[in-house]
Design a protein around this motif. Structure first.
Motif, PDB file in Angstrom:
ATOM      1  N   HIS A  45       0.811  -1.213   0.000  1.00  0.00           N
ATOM      2  CA  HIS A  45       0.000   0.000   0.000  1.00  0.00           C
ATOM      3  C   HIS A  45       0.851   1.273   0.000  1.00  0.00           C
ATOM      4  CE1 HIS A  45      -3.428  -2.577   0.452  1.00  0.00           C
ATOM      5  NE2 HIS A  45      -2.860  -3.149   1.499  1.00  0.00           N
ATOM      6  N   ALA A  46       2.146   1.118  -0.214  1.00  0.00           N
ATOM      7  CA  ALA A  46       3.037   2.283  -0.229  1.00  0.00           C
ATOM      8  C   ALA A  46       2.851   3.078  -1.522  1.00  0.00           C
ATOM      9  CB  ALA A  46       4.491   1.831  -0.115  1.00  0.00           C
ATOM     10  N   ALA A  47       3.062   4.373  -1.422  1.00  0.00           N
ATOM     11  CA  ALA A  47       2.979   5.243  -2.601  1.00  0.00           C
ATOM     12  C   ALA A  47       4.068   4.856  -3.593  1.00  0.00           C
ATOM     13  CB  ALA A  47       3.156   6.695  -2.177  1.00  0.00           C
ATOM     14  N   VAL A  48       3.828   5.126  -4.857  1.00  0.00           N
ATOM     15  CA  VAL A  48       4.769   4.779  -5.922  1.00  0.00           C
ATOM     16  C   VAL A  48       6.154   5.374  -5.654  1.00  0.00           C
ATOM     17  CG1 VAL A  48       5.243   5.024  -8.398  1.00  0.00           C
ATOM     18  CG2 VAL A  48       2.929   4.544  -7.614  1.00  0.00           C
ATOM     19  N   GLU A  49       6.189   6.613  -5.155  1.00  0.00           N
ATOM     20  CA  GLU A  49       7.489   7.257  -4.869  1.00  0.00           C
ATOM     21  C   GLU A  49       8.262   6.490  -3.793  1.00  0.00           C
ATOM     22  OE1 GLU A  49       4.515   9.579  -3.649  1.00  0.00           O
ATOM     23  OE2 GLU A  49       4.175   9.073  -5.751  1.00  0.00           O
ATOM     24  N   LEU A  50       7.540   5.970  -2.817  1.00  0.00           N
ATOM     25  CA  LEU A  50       8.201   5.208  -1.759  1.00  0.00           C
ATOM     26  C   LEU A  50       8.695   3.864  -2.274  1.00  0.00           C
ATOM     27  CD1 LEU A  50       5.833   5.957   1.248  1.00  0.00           C
ATOM     28  CD2 LEU A  50       8.085   6.942   0.774  1.00  0.00           C
ATOM     29  N   ARG A  51       7.934   3.243  -3.145  1.00  0.00           N
ATOM     30  CA  ARG A  51       8.362   1.964  -3.725  1.00  0.00           C
ATOM     31  C   ARG A  51       9.596   2.126  -4.613  1.00  0.00           C
ATOM     32  NH1 ARG A  51       3.303  -1.722  -5.584  1.00  0.00           N
ATOM     33  NH2 ARG A  51       2.013  -1.409  -3.759  1.00  0.00           N
ATOM     34  N   ALA A  52       9.860   3.360  -5.036  1.00  0.00           N
ATOM     35  CA  ALA A  52      11.030   3.639  -5.878  1.00  0.00           C
ATOM     36  C   ALA A  52      12.270   3.936  -5.036  1.00  0.00           C
ATOM     37  CB  ALA A  52      10.737   4.816  -6.810  1.00  0.00           C
ATOM     38  N   ASP A  53      12.112   4.005  -3.726  1.00  0.00           N
ATOM     39  CA  ASP A  53      13.215   4.309  -2.812  1.00  0.00           C
ATOM     40  C   ASP A  53      13.933   3.017  -2.435  1.00  0.00           C
ATOM     41  OD1 ASP A  53      14.624   4.607  -0.268  1.00  0.00           O
ATOM     42  OD2 ASP A  53      13.687   6.592  -0.179  1.00  0.00           O
ATOM     43  N   ARG A  54      15.165   2.879  -2.901  1.00  0.00           N
ATOM     44  CA  ARG A  54      15.920   1.644  -2.698  1.00  0.00           C
ATOM     45  C   ARG A  54      16.094   1.310  -1.219  1.00  0.00           C
ATOM     46  NH1 ARG A  54      21.125  -0.626  -2.476  1.00  0.00           N
ATOM     47  NH2 ARG A  54      21.315  -2.442  -3.835  1.00  0.00           N
ATOM     48  N   GLU A  55      16.411   2.307  -0.414  1.00  0.00           N
ATOM     49  CA  GLU A  55      16.624   2.072   1.016  1.00  0.00           C
ATOM     50  C   GLU A  55      15.339   1.592   1.695  1.00  0.00           C
ATOM     51  OE1 GLU A  55      19.657   1.952   2.434  1.00  0.00           O
ATOM     52  OE2 GLU A  55      20.275   2.304   0.368  1.00  0.00           O
ATOM     53  N   LEU A  56      14.216   2.148   1.294  1.00  0.00           N
ATOM     54  CA  LEU A  56      12.942   1.716   1.861  1.00  0.00           C
ATOM     55  C   LEU A  56      12.646   0.265   1.467  1.00  0.00           C
ATOM     56  CD1 LEU A  56      10.013   3.292   2.991  1.00  0.00           C
ATOM     57  CD2 LEU A  56       9.451   1.963   0.967  1.00  0.00           C
ATOM     58  N   VAL A  57      12.894  -0.066   0.211  1.00  0.00           N
ATOM     59  CA  VAL A  57      12.652  -1.439  -0.263  1.00  0.00           C
ATOM     60  C   VAL A  57      13.587  -2.411   0.457  1.00  0.00           C
ATOM     61  CG1 VAL A  57      12.722  -2.985  -2.266  1.00  0.00           C
ATOM     62  CG2 VAL A  57      11.702  -0.708  -2.474  1.00  0.00           C
ATOM     63  N   LEU A  58      14.858  -2.021   0.615  1.00  0.00           N
ATOM     64  CA  LEU A  58      15.798  -2.875   1.358  1.00  0.00           C
ATOM     65  C   LEU A  58      15.314  -3.106   2.791  1.00  0.00           C
ATOM     66  CD1 LEU A  58      19.383  -1.740   0.312  1.00  0.00           C
ATOM     67  CD2 LEU A  58      18.519  -4.077   0.340  1.00  0.00           C
ATOM     68  N   GLY A  59      14.859  -2.047   3.431  1.00  0.00           N
ATOM     69  CA  GLY A  59      14.334  -2.187   4.797  1.00  0.00           C
ATOM     70  C   GLY A  59      13.124  -3.104   4.848  1.00  0.00           C
ATOM     71  N   ALA A  60      12.247  -2.966   3.864  1.00  0.00           N
ATOM     72  CA  ALA A  60      11.040  -3.801   3.830  1.00  0.00           C
ATOM     73  C   ALA A  60      11.393  -5.274   3.659  1.00  0.00           C
ATOM     74  CB  ALA A  60      10.113  -3.342   2.708  1.00  0.00           C
ATOM     75  N   VAL A  61      12.305  -5.604   2.742  1.00  0.00           N
ATOM     76  CA  VAL A  61      12.638  -7.019   2.536  1.00  0.00           C
ATOM     77  C   VAL A  61      13.435  -7.580   3.700  1.00  0.00           C
ATOM     78  CG1 VAL A  61      12.477  -6.914   0.026  1.00  0.00           C
ATOM     79  CG2 VAL A  61      14.705  -6.677   1.105  1.00  0.00           C
ATOM     80  N   ASN A  62      14.143  -6.723   4.432  1.00  0.00           N
ATOM     81  CA  ASN A  62      14.836  -7.197   5.630  1.00  0.00           C
ATOM     82  C   ASN A  62      13.836  -7.572   6.720  1.00  0.00           C
ATOM     83  OD1 ASN A  62      17.485  -7.068   4.698  1.00  0.00           O
ATOM     84  ND2 ASN A  62      17.705  -4.930   5.279  1.00  0.00           N
ATOM     85  N   LEU A  63      12.742  -6.818   6.819  1.00  0.00           N
ATOM     86  CA  LEU A  63      11.709  -7.122   7.812  1.00  0.00           C
ATOM     87  C   LEU A  63      10.820  -8.279   7.366  1.00  0.00           C
ATOM     88  CD1 LEU A  63      10.540  -3.564   8.867  1.00  0.00           C
ATOM     89  CD2 LEU A  63      11.762  -5.231  10.274  1.00  0.00           C
ATOM     90  N   SER A  64      10.494  -8.284   6.081  1.00  0.00           N
ATOM     91  CA  SER A  64       9.598  -9.299   5.539  1.00  0.00           C
ATOM     92  C   SER A  64      10.042  -9.615   4.111  1.00  0.00           C
ATOM     93  CB  SER A  64       8.155  -8.777   5.543  1.00  0.00           C
ATOM     94  OG  SER A  64       7.318  -9.741   4.963  1.00  0.00           O
ATOM     95  N   PRO A  65      10.780 -10.708   3.918  1.00  0.00           N
ATOM     96  CA  PRO A  65      11.349 -11.000   2.601  1.00  0.00           C
ATOM     97  C   PRO A  65      10.313 -11.108   1.492  1.00  0.00           C
ATOM     98  CG  PRO A  65      11.582 -12.879   4.080  1.00  0.00           C
ATOM     99  CD  PRO A  65      11.089 -11.742   4.901  1.00  0.00           C
ATOM    100  N   VAL A  81      19.160  -6.297  -3.198  1.00  0.00           N
ATOM    101  CA  VAL A  81      17.807  -6.342  -2.635  1.00  0.00           C
ATOM    102  C   VAL A  81      17.328  -7.789  -2.557  1.00  0.00           C
ATOM    103  CG1 VAL A  81      15.391  -5.692  -3.012  1.00  0.00           C
ATOM    104  CG2 VAL A  81      17.201  -3.997  -3.351  1.00  0.00           C
ATOM    105  N   VAL A  82      17.475  -8.517  -3.655  1.00  0.00           N
ATOM    106  CA  VAL A  82      16.999  -9.902  -3.682  1.00  0.00           C
ATOM    107  C   VAL A  82      17.799 -10.760  -2.702  1.00  0.00           C
ATOM    108  CG1 VAL A  82      16.722 -11.973  -5.103  1.00  0.00           C
ATOM    109  CG2 VAL A  82      16.115  -9.734  -6.031  1.00  0.00           C
ATOM    110  N   PHE A  83      19.115 -10.576  -2.650  1.00  0.00           N
ATOM    111  CA  PHE A  83      19.905 -11.405  -1.748  1.00  0.00           C
ATOM    112  C   PHE A  83      19.542 -11.132  -0.286  1.00  0.00           C
ATOM    113  CE2 PHE A  83      23.724 -12.950   0.480  1.00  0.00           C
ATOM    114  CZ  PHE A  83      23.655 -14.269   0.075  1.00  0.00           C
ATOM    115  N   ASN A  84      19.233  -9.889   0.047  1.00  0.00           N
ATOM    116  CA  ASN A  84      18.778  -9.592   1.410  1.00  0.00           C
ATOM    117  C   ASN A  84      17.494 -10.333   1.728  1.00  0.00           C
ATOM    118  OD1 ASN A  84      20.396  -7.710   3.118  1.00  0.00           O
ATOM    119  ND2 ASN A  84      20.437  -6.598   1.185  1.00  0.00           N
TER     120      ASN A  84
END
Length: 121
Positions: A45-65, A81-84
């Motif tokens: 449900h994140a805004a498109v701009e947030l989904r484009a933020d690499r650091e945010l995506v990295l944080g998200a996959v670290n919390l929930s792959p 990102v994928v390896f994380n």
């Protein structure tokens, strides 16, 4: 009971097949990762701009792959990102872009980290 039902190789094969089945989608509002964190919904449900933020995506996959499922294709091709995500749960390899799943070196690195990744190539 037939003896083939209890033969060790048939039990191992059944166990391996069960492990390689894709994870079942969680029911809405079921907390899978602990208080306040719902798997697979961190980016949904994140805004498109947030989904484009690499650091945010990295944080998200670290919390929930499995947040990788809702990441853009750009990040599903991003090795870091994928390896994380795979480090947290090898099944996340199945959410990676096809070129990463076809990359022998990347797959071997992933399987060394979490053997279950081999089921998701």
């Amino acid at each position: 009971c037939s003896s083939s039902t209890h033969h060790p190789s048939s039990m191992i094969r059944s166990y391996g097949e069960a492990l390689c089945e894709p994870p079942k989608a969680p029911a809405a509002n079921i907390d899978l990762d602990g208080p306040g964190r719902r798997s697979q919904q961190l980016l949904r449900h994140a805004a498109v701009e947030l989904r484009a933020d690499r650091e945010l995506v990295l944080g998200a996959v670290n919390l929930s792959p499995f947040s990788l499922e809702d990441a853009s294709e750009k990040f599903r091709r991003d090795r870091d990102v994928v390896f994380n995500a795979v480090k947290a749960d090898g099944r996340a390899l199945g959410l990676a872009a096809s070129e990463l799943r076809a990359d022998r070196e990347f797959v071997l690195r992933s399987v060394k980290r979490d053997w279950i990744a081999i089921c998701h190539v």
